[in-house]
Enzyme design. Structure first.
Site, PDB file in Angstrom:
ATOM      1  N   SER A   4      -2.732 -25.306  10.328  1.00  0.00           N
ATOM      2  CA  SER A   4      -3.930 -26.080  10.843  1.00  0.00           C
ATOM      3  C   SER A   4      -5.107 -25.423  10.520  1.00  0.00           C
ATOM      4  O   SER A   4      -5.250 -24.669   9.633  1.00  0.00           O
ATOM      5  CB  SER A   4      -3.319 -25.955  12.392  1.00  0.00           C
ATOM      6  OG  SER A   4      -3.491 -24.418  12.778  1.00  0.00           O
ATOM      7  N   TYR A  10      -4.329 -30.535  11.196  1.00  0.00           N
ATOM      8  CA  TYR A  10      -4.568 -30.761  12.310  1.00  0.00           C
ATOM      9  C   TYR A  10      -5.336 -29.638  13.011  1.00  0.00           C
ATOM     10  O   TYR A  10      -5.449 -28.522  12.331  1.00  0.00           O
ATOM     11  CB  TYR A  10      -3.168 -30.989  13.298  1.00  0.00           C
ATOM     12  CG  TYR A  10      -2.191 -29.675  13.183  1.00  0.00           C
ATOM     13  CD1 TYR A  10      -2.356 -28.932  14.353  1.00  0.00           C
ATOM     14  CD2 TYR A  10      -1.427 -29.703  12.102  1.00  0.00           C
ATOM     15  CE1 TYR A  10      -1.455 -27.680  14.019  1.00  0.00           C
ATOM     16  CE2 TYR A  10      -0.711 -28.434  12.398  1.00  0.00           C
ATOM     17  CZ  TYR A  10      -0.678 -27.555  13.400  1.00  0.00           C
ATOM     18  OH  TYR A  10       0.269 -26.446  13.349  1.00  0.00           O
TER      19      TYR A  10
END
Length: 127
Positions: A25, A58
């Site tokens: 991430s 993300y």
């Protein structure tokens, strides 16, 4: 018909760390997440201005007020501390929503502090 439009953009943020062995991430200062209306675990597109890399991951929360932009996991191979990134999200809108939509734009300084929240992207002038 639905169209996919820019929902939000963190413009020219600076990478503060890269953690290759983190679980993945991109950690983003919570102040920046809120200003750009990006939620935790939302898919983000990252465009590296320095090397041209473009990738998706993300968002996760980074320490509030820290200016943190930490590119983690395998994505850490696509950025280096100090690189300038554009981080964007997109959403689908129907025709009526599209007419009313304005993306959330966040401009920052070299320490990733918010300096401007422009209302839109100006028309680009010809050379």
């Amino acid at each position: 018909m639905q169209r996919t439009l820019l929902k939000s953009k963190l413009h020219r943020v600076h990478v503060t760390q890269c953690e290759l062995h983190y679980i993945g991430s991109c950690a983003i200062d919570e102040d920046l997440l809120e200003a750009a209306d990006i939620c935790e675990y939302e898919e983000i597109q990252i465009w590296n201005v320095n090397n041209g890399e473009r990738f998706a991951t993300y968002a996760i929360r980074g320490e509030r007020g820290s200016g943190m932009i930490s590119v983690n996991g395998s994505a850490a191979r696509r950025a280096a501390v100090g690189d300038i990134l554009i981080i964007a999200t997109f959403a689908r809108f129907d025709e009526q929503e599209r007419l009313e939509h304005r993306p959330r734009l966040v401009h920052v300084d070299e320490q990733n502090r918010i300096i401007e929240l422009p209302a839109g992207i100006p028309v680009q002038a010809a050379p």
